[in-house]
Design a protein around this motif. Structure first.
Motif, short mmCIF file in Angstrom:
data_model
loop_
_atom_site.label_atom_id
_atom_site.label_comp_id
_atom_site.label_asym_id
_atom_site.label_seq_id
_atom_site.Cartn_x
_atom_site.Cartn_y
_atom_site.Cartn_z
N UNK A 2 0.85 -1.20 0.00
CA UNK A 2 0.00 0.00 0.00
C UNK A 2 0.88 1.24 0.00
N UNK A 3 1.95 1.22 0.81
CA UNK A 3 2.88 2.36 0.84
C UNK A 3 3.50 2.58 -0.54
N UNK A 4 3.90 1.46 -1.18
CA UNK A 4 4.53 1.58 -2.50
C UNK A 4 3.54 2.14 -3.52
N UNK A 5 2.32 1.64 -3.50
CA UNK A 5 1.32 2.08 -4.49
C UNK A 5 0.96 3.54 -4.28
N UNK A 6 0.93 3.95 -3.03
CA UNK A 6 0.53 5.32 -2.72
C UNK A 6 1.64 6.32 -3.06
N UNK A 7 2.87 5.82 -3.20
CA UNK A 7 4.02 6.72 -3.39
C UNK A 7 4.51 6.76 -4.83
N UNK A 8 3.72 6.26 -5.76
CA UNK A 8 4.12 6.29 -7.17
C UNK A 8 2.95 6.77 -8.03
N UNK A 9 3.29 7.33 -9.19
CA UNK A 9 2.24 7.69 -10.14
C UNK A 9 2.23 6.73 -11.32
N UNK A 10 3.14 5.74 -11.28
CA UNK A 10 3.21 4.79 -12.39
C UNK A 10 2.05 3.78 -12.25
N UNK A 11 1.11 3.79 -13.18
CA UNK A 11 -0.08 2.92 -13.02
C UNK A 11 0.25 1.44 -13.03
N UNK A 12 1.32 1.04 -13.76
CA UNK A 12 1.68 -0.39 -13.80
C UNK A 12 2.23 -0.85 -12.44
N UNK A 13 3.13 -0.02 -11.89
CA UNK A 13 3.71 -0.35 -10.58
C UNK A 13 2.59 -0.44 -9.54
N UNK A 14 1.70 0.54 -9.60
CA UNK A 14 0.61 0.59 -8.64
C UNK A 14 -0.30 -0.65 -8.76
N UNK A 15 -0.64 -1.00 -10.01
CA UNK A 15 -1.54 -2.15 -10.23
C UNK A 15 -0.88 -3.44 -9.72
N UNK A 16 0.42 -3.59 -10.04
CA UNK A 16 1.12 -4.81 -9.63
C UNK A 16 1.20 -4.89 -8.09
N UNK A 17 1.50 -3.75 -7.47
CA UNK A 17 1.62 -3.75 -6.00
C UNK A 17 0.28 -4.08 -5.35
N UNK A 18 -0.81 -3.64 -5.97
CA UNK A 18 -2.11 -3.79 -5.31
C UNK A 18 -2.87 -5.04 -5.77
N UNK A 19 -2.18 -5.95 -6.45
CA UNK A 19 -2.82 -7.22 -6.85
C UNK A 19 -2.29 -8.34 -5.95
N UNK A 20 -3.22 -8.98 -5.24
CA UNK A 20 -2.86 -10.00 -4.24
C UNK A 20 -3.50 -11.32 -4.65
N UNK A 21 -2.67 -12.37 -4.83
CA UNK A 21 -3.18 -13.64 -5.34
C UNK A 21 -3.03 -14.73 -4.29
N UNK A 22 -4.12 -15.44 -4.04
CA UNK A 22 -4.12 -16.55 -3.08
C UNK A 22 -4.55 -17.81 -3.83
#
Ligand SMILES: Cc1cc2nc3c(=O)[nH]c(=O)nc-3n(C[C@H](O)[C@H](O)[C@H](O)COP(=O)(O)OP(=O)(O)OC[C@H]3O[C@@H](n4cnc5c(N)ncnc54)[C@H](O)[C@@H]3O)c2cc1C
Length: 474
Positions: free
Chosen positions: A157-177
């Motif tokens: 969440x910290x990483x996604x909130x601290x970037x404007x790169x949509x790809x980085x944000x999407x990857x950081x915020x995708x959680x797979x179980x």
């Protein structure tokens, strides 16, 4: 290589009872034996690589920050003052000679002689040879993994909130179980609930809709412990929260840069891959001369005596114990805590009975049902045929587990954690440095510069030592 031989007891000819594993079965068996057998009657030796028993049903709440991780483990030395506790792993044993081979946390391997064996080393994650899984996935069975995941999710969440790169944000915020049993569903739902809570309050640049939570389940349903209607209701609840539950779907591969491929053809990037798709009996059993069935379990009589082997007992996840309450013959008890804790007590009673020349009693318990938490104030339960959903199920989950967690000390601490979380909100701070605590010091030592580094991307705990270190750090 010849192993150093260590007598179990330096003093007397008391029978030595070796308990392999200090989890549910090991702890409860040893607790009861130390109570039932007066000091002179037997020496009880408990061997476990961890210095504590882990109350696994609380791991999802520990990961979600509702319970302090230290409070979901029970220290063996404090709880078992009349037992000898060895922190190490049994790497094999020859029951014909009554000798176990032990690797202690430090120092050379040694051999331990015993008279009576209790095999209680539990299960391990059942993985498949899926490309990239071993390198990029993490399980959910230890307190180290729960702490890691909590820090990892919050750090994403910290990483996604601290970037404007949509790809980085999407990857950081995708959680797979992967895996929809109770351990997987509880971990999936609790962590999503925590992340949603954190985003709503503390991450104004993010919205819960930015997150993607994907659950991959190979069969056509989740939570096999409850009826189909309750399983379908749970899928509906999770879907209503925006979570993506994929039934009849398998994980095909995951690449080093986090590209996940599913059997339905979908591909996406995810920095989190949690594997909870079942367990198998501890593979250490293959280094013993104990019998094993076609599923790798130790076959037991209903008395929990290992079939055809004198002075050897087993229970819990690694034991095939006849279910005397089943309608058909050949059915064995399921690997869960409900059976493990009850089997342990029967097993200890039977050992005490046999030592006194009495007959052991068969284990009989009808499975009463299951409770699962799906996040704060949300749950699903089916107990004695009664089906509960939402808040009542969640309340039952908490009441049941606090009544079950061993020792009054742990019960009091867990209740205190819940009370504090209600009064002051739950803690949602990532302590990512726990995963790499020497990084700043090493940087400063090598460069002479102050180590003002941004927190590193948490690395997964790789060894038992790493996990133990993370566990201590809480
Ligand atoms: C996340 C999660 C949630 C769960 N929730 C529930 C629930 O809600 N309800 C329920 O009924 N069940 C639940 N379970 C299942 C339950 O925890 C297990 O069925 C139970 O722990 C089995 O007890 P055991 O003693 O056989 O194994 P464990 O409790 O796993 O104990 C095995 C012990 O052996 C030790 N060990 C391993 N290898 C060695 C070795 N070589 N030498 C010595 N010691 C060794 C391990 O460190 C461990 O302490 C859950 C499990 C998980 C992972």
């Amino acid at each position: 290589m010849a192993l150093r031989s260590a007598p179990a007891s330096s003093t007397t000819s008391r029978p030595v009872i070796l308990v392999v594993g200090g989890g549910y079965v090991g702890l409860y068996t040893a607790l009861r034996l130390q109570k039932k057998l007066s000091r002179g009657r037997a020496e009880i030796v408990v061997v476990d690589p961890q210095p504590h028993m882990t109350y696994q049903p609380f791991l999802p709440e520990a990961a979600a920050g509702s319970v302090e991780p230290r409070h979901v483990v029970v220290p063996l030395r404090r709880t078992l003052p009349r037992c000898r506790v060895i922190t190490g792993a049994v790497i094999g044993l020859t029951h014909a000679d009554k000798k176990a081979r032990i690797t202690p946390v430090e120092g050379a391997d040694f051999e331990l002689s015993y008279d009576v064996l209790v095999m209680a080393a539990g299960s391990v994650a059942r993985t498949l040879p899926i490309p990239g899984l071993a390198e990029n996935g993490i399980g959910f069975k230890t307190v180290g993994e729960a702490i890691y995941l909590r820090n990892h999710v919050l750090a994403r969440l910290d990483a996604a909130s601290s970037t404007d790169d949509p790809d980085v944000r999407r990857r950081a915020l995708t959680f797979t179980f992967v895996g929809g049993g109770y351990a997987g569903i509880e971990a999936f739902a609790e962590l999503e609930d925590m992340a949603r809570y954190a985003i709503t309050r503390y991450y104004p640049r993010l919205s819960p809709a930015d997150m993607r939570w994907v659950l991959v389940e190979a069969t056509g349903r989740i939570l096999p412990e409850v009826d189909l209607d309750m399983s379908a209701w749970t899928v509906k609840q999770l879907t209503a929260r925006g979570m993506d539950v994929r039934l009849n779907t398998r994980l095909e591969s995951v690449s080093a840069d986090g590209v996940v491929k599913l059997s339905d053809g979908e591909e996406f990037s995810s920095e989190t891959l949690v594997w909870t798709a079942g367990t198998k009996p501890n593979p250490m059993l293959s280094e013993t001369d104990l019998p094993r069935d076609e599923r790798g379990r130790v076959p037991c009589e209903a008395t929990l005596h290992i079939r055809g082997v004198d002075d050897a007992w087993a229970a819990g996840d690694l034991a095939a114990v006849p279910d005397l309450t089943a309608d058909q013959s050949g059915v064995t008890t399921a690997p869960n805590a409900q059976h493990a804790v009850r089997q342990a007590k029967q097993l200890a009673d039977n050992i005490a009975a046999v030592l006194s020349g009495q007959e052991p009693v068969p284990y009989r318990h009808k499975y009463v049902g299951s409770v699962a938490s799906l996040g704060l104030y949300k749950g699903v339960a089916q107990v004695y045929g009664v089906k509960l959903k939402g808040f009542p199920a969640w309340f039952m989950h908490r009441a049941y587990h606090v009544s079950r967690v061993p020792t009054f000390n742990r019960k009091a601490r867990v209740v205190a954690d819940w009370t504090m979380a209600m009064l002051f909100r739950r803690e949602v701070i990532s302590l990512g440095q726990l995963q790499d605590p020497r990084r700043e010091f090493v940087f400063a030592a090598n460069t002479g510069q102050p180590g003002h580094l941004p927190p590193s991307r948490p690395q997964q705990p790789e060894t038992a030592d790493d996990q133990a270190a993370a566990g201590q750090a809480g």
